[in-house]
Design an enzyme around this catalytic site. Sequence first.
Site, PDB file in Angstrom:
ATOM      1  CG  ASP A  16      16.848  22.072   0.458  1.00  0.00           C
ATOM      2  OD1 ASP A  16      17.087  22.798   1.438  1.00  0.00           O
ATOM      3  OD2 ASP A  16      16.401  22.502  -0.626  1.00  0.00           O
ATOM      4  CD  GLU A 185      11.564  26.129   4.730  1.00  0.00           C
ATOM      5  OE1 GLU A 185      10.894  26.397   3.731  1.00  0.00           O
ATOM      6  OE2 GLU A 185      12.599  26.748   5.048  1.00  0.00           O
TER       7      GLU A 185
END
Length: 501
Positions: A16, A185
Amino acid sequence: MTGTYTNPVLNADWSDPDVVRVGDDFYLTASSFGRAPGLPLLHSRDLVNWTLVGHALERLEPVGEFRVPRHDCGVWAPALRHHDDRFWIFWGDPDHGVFQVNAPEIRGPWTRPHLLKAGKGLIDACPLWDDETGEAYLVHAWAKSRSGVKNRLTGHRMHPDGTSLLDEGKVIVDGDRIPGWFTLEGPKLYRHDGWFWIFAPAGGVETGWQGAFRSRDFFGPYEEKIVLEQKDTDVNGPHQGGWVRTRSGEDWFLHFQQRGAYGRVVHLQPMSWGTDGWPVLGAEGAPVAVHRRPDLPPQPPAAPATDDDFPGGRFGRQWQWTANPREGWATQHSGDGLRLSCVRSADPHDLRTLPNVLTQRLPGVPSVAEVELTLHGEAPGARAGLAVLGDAFGWIGLERGSDGTVQLVHRFAEAVAERERDADHPRPAPEGRARLRVEIGAGARCRFFYDVGDGLTPSGPVFAATPWRWVGALLCLFALAPVGSGHAGAASFTQFRITSL
């Protein structure tokens, strides 16, 4: 030095990623989940060669909850920004809420975590300070496992000092209303060309895509477009990352690719703006394998450190504990080598449950990891070794028997097993010393070796490394002992090396 680079530019589990430029320097952070220290900080001058320069989070909070491993909890999908002469990192802890830390310099000192918004399932938070209006905003996603809600993004007005939110929040993008979109997301929030932009992935970590959303007003309505997907390439699920612009005006996008036991490796994509005003990532929306380097001054090859001589008993920045550390686990001293105390444990047969395990990321290319180990003390059952740790684990090392002798042991546990068992027959290690080796081949298939004085010898069957739920497999050093009385002893590790196979 060639004029091109090859993806991935970070070939290990830097999950991420988010990136920011300050002057001529680029900085990157990544998810660290339940490991400590957390929030790794990487530096680059060319977006291709990166070094690890520190961590922003010394311990996870609440401190008591992370006294034991919580491998899929903690720091999820952070956002890194530079505002008002400070670095800021925001993230969502799915069990507690949205936190932020900040610092005047990338190496700190960083503030203690500040809880900006409490709640279950609040993840992937990202701020925006709007230089045009002086207002500040925050966007976050939702984890269904904690909140019962997912596939939507919620926006807030935020106090410009980053300490509080100014409203209850509003759903600004509802993925359920976009045909074919699911698991929306990881939003990253920007301002560009008069638009509010949200770069956000959807579709899940293994097969998802990168979306872009734009609106003239922060609270919407937003238009959407898929701007990066696998297409006919070998790069599955290319998504979830950050956009950065160089000083000369080039645009680039860093994102991850889920690679099983290797975790989420980081790719660099060229980025431009199409005639329709939407971003174009990679090669017309497909990830590139090789591409022209960014137009930045040439830099020498670099990568986050892996090797360690442990000078003065200190371990390098590449190592993280599987939970918040405690005094006495590692001992500093005047010589070289890492000395780990054999910490007493009520369950010494399952490395997945132990907090005193020192880890670093599994390399993403076929590699060999080696370390020298010496076991000290007289405590029966004391053991130490080199492990490959995930949902399943395997390790090789030394153990002291009830008669005081030391044996070379090799053990493993499947994902469904609650305790380890022998992968090979124990063998005498008369000097209490061994050279340990694990060869990590294609597909993260691992072969263990040892040398107790008569040459390098293979041990046991091939072990297939496995990831955790959100985390790649880890290389580990550990020392422990069963519950008992008296001093449990210690283990010394020297000359940790990782080389390409």
